[in-house]
Enzyme design. Structure first.
Site, mmCIF file in Angstrom:
data_model
loop_
_atom_site.group_PDB
_atom_site.id
_atom_site.type_symbol
_atom_site.label_atom_id
_atom_site.label_comp_id
_atom_site.label_asym_id
_atom_site.label_seq_id
_atom_site.Cartn_x
_atom_site.Cartn_y
_atom_site.Cartn_z
ATOM 1 N N ASP A 94 0.817 -1.217 0.000
ATOM 2 C CA ASP A 94 0.000 0.000 0.000
ATOM 3 C C ASP A 94 0.853 1.271 0.000
ATOM 4 O O ASP A 94 0.620 2.189 -0.775
ATOM 5 C CB ASP A 94 -0.983 0.007 1.188
ATOM 6 C CG ASP A 94 -0.309 -0.200 2.546
ATOM 7 O OD1 ASP A 94 0.932 -0.411 2.605
ATOM 8 O OD2 ASP A 94 -1.017 -0.163 3.572
ATOM 9 N N LYS A 96 6.131 7.967 0.354
ATOM 10 C CA LYS A 96 6.417 9.209 1.091
ATOM 11 C C LYS A 96 7.928 9.378 1.113
ATOM 12 O O LYS A 96 8.593 8.900 2.041
ATOM 13 C CB LYS A 96 5.953 9.073 2.548
ATOM 14 C CG LYS A 96 4.470 9.139 2.789
ATOM 15 C CD LYS A 96 4.253 9.156 4.307
ATOM 16 C CE LYS A 96 2.912 8.647 4.699
ATOM 17 N NZ LYS A 96 2.772 8.421 6.147
ATOM 18 N N ASP A 98 6.911 4.001 3.458
ATOM 19 C CA ASP A 98 7.123 5.084 4.406
ATOM 20 C C ASP A 98 8.623 5.139 4.695
ATOM 21 O O ASP A 98 9.374 5.758 3.962
ATOM 22 C CB ASP A 98 6.279 4.751 5.646
ATOM 23 C CG ASP A 98 6.201 5.865 6.654
ATOM 24 O OD1 ASP A 98 5.960 7.007 6.245
ATOM 25 O OD2 ASP A 98 6.364 5.598 7.861
HETATM 26 P P1 IMP Z 1 7.565 1.274 6.279
HETATM 27 O O1 IMP Z 1 8.106 -0.035 6.669
HETATM 28 O O2 IMP Z 1 7.969 2.364 7.243
HETATM 29 O O3 IMP Z 1 7.852 1.664 4.845
HETATM 30 O O4 IMP Z 1 6.027 1.214 6.487
HETATM 31 C C1 IMP Z 1 5.158 0.599 5.626
HETATM 32 C C2 IMP Z 1 3.876 0.240 6.339
HETATM 33 O O5 IMP Z 1 3.512 1.240 7.295
HETATM 34 C C3 IMP Z 1 2.745 0.176 5.351
HETATM 35 O O6 IMP Z 1 2.548 -1.120 4.904
HETATM 36 C C4 IMP Z 1 1.569 0.683 6.143
HETATM 37 O O7 IMP Z 1 0.915 -0.407 6.741
HETATM 38 C C5 IMP Z 1 2.144 1.545 7.248
HETATM 39 N N1 IMP Z 1 1.992 2.999 6.975
HETATM 40 C C6 IMP Z 1 2.980 3.886 6.735
HETATM 41 N N2 IMP Z 1 2.496 5.115 6.519
HETATM 42 C C7 IMP Z 1 1.147 5.001 6.609
HETATM 43 C C8 IMP Z 1 0.075 5.943 6.447
HETATM 44 O O8 IMP Z 1 0.224 7.133 6.169
HETATM 45 N N3 IMP Z 1 -1.193 5.431 6.613
HETATM 46 C C9 IMP Z 1 -1.423 4.127 6.896
HETATM 47 N N4 IMP Z 1 -0.447 3.211 7.047
HETATM 48 C C10 IMP Z 1 0.836 3.647 6.899
HETATM 49 MG MG MG Z 2 -0.528 -1.420 7.301
#
Ligand code: IMP
Ligand code: MG
Length: 187
Positions: A112, A143, A115
């Site tokens: 999805d 992002k 981040d």
């Molecule tokens: P990462 O490992 O920090 O890249 O985070 C990825 C996961 O964090 C995604 O699969 C989402 O489940 C969650 N996530 C990060 N940002 C958001 C947001 O703005 N809204 C909802 N879920 C988010």
């Molecule tokens: Mg999630």
């Protein structure tokens, strides 16, 4: 009488902000990505791996739009990293692995949002270890301001600013996944 379940949303009094991406914009972009994927994998088998739960709605829309040019197989993974918080714990754990055997096959991981990039970085390693013929990533939202590790996105929906977003599968403590548009949340 049963007591109402306590909800972190209510406690924190989070509110929906405004629509960041409308259902029409999302639909158009998902169609474009699906057309690209259909072209790239025409006549081949492709295991599309959805990262539950956030990518579920995106994945089902995407595979329906890819159509019959590609022999699509659907599979699912579940990871935990965030819990009910809006900031990453930095720890990624596999809660459910895929059921299929991707050795020698094309794999497309559908997520999805990227981040920090930690989830994608970790899942790439996990899936690459299964020796697929090819491995690509498809991510609806990125992002870039929050990126900690760099992982290539092969098919990207939208680049968004550093705001917490919900809807179209994305949640905040389980809430708002079902909304057809993508909203920012006032955290
Ligand atoms: P990462 O490992 O920090 O890249 O985070 C990825 C996961 O964090 C995604 O699969 C989402 O489940 C969650 N996530 C990060 N940002 C958001 C947001 O703005 N809204 C909802 N879920 C988010
Ligand atoms: Mg999630």
């Amino acid at each position: 009488m049963q007591e109402e379940e306590s909800s972190p949303i209510k406690e924190q009094k989070l509110e929906l902000g405004s629509v960041m991406l409308s259902r029409e914009e999302i639909d158009r972009r998902v169609s474009e990505i699906a057309a690209e994927i259909a072209e790239d994998y025409r006549g081949q088998e492709l295991i599309v791996v959805c990262v539950l739960k956030g990518a579920a709605i995106f994945m089902v829309d995407l595979v329906r739009k890819i159509g019959d040019a590609v022999d699509v197989r659907m599979d699912f993974m579940a990871v935990s990293s965030y819990g009910d918080s809006s900031t990453s714990s930095g720890v990624v754990k596999i809660v459910k692995d895929i059921d299929s055997y991707p050795e020698g096959k094309n794999v497309l991981l559908v997520e999805d949002i990227m981040d920090s990039g930690l989830t994608l970085y970790y899942l790439r390693d996990v899936l690459m270890a299964k020796n697929p013929k090819s491995f690509r990533t498809c991510v609806l939202l990125e992002k870039p301001e929050r990126k900690k590790v760099s992982t290539e996105i092969d098919y990207k929906g939208f680049t968004i600013p550093d705001k917490f977003v919900v809807g179209y599968g994305l949640d905040c403590a389980g809430q708002w996944r079902h909304l057809p548009d993508i909203w920012s949340v006032d955290v």
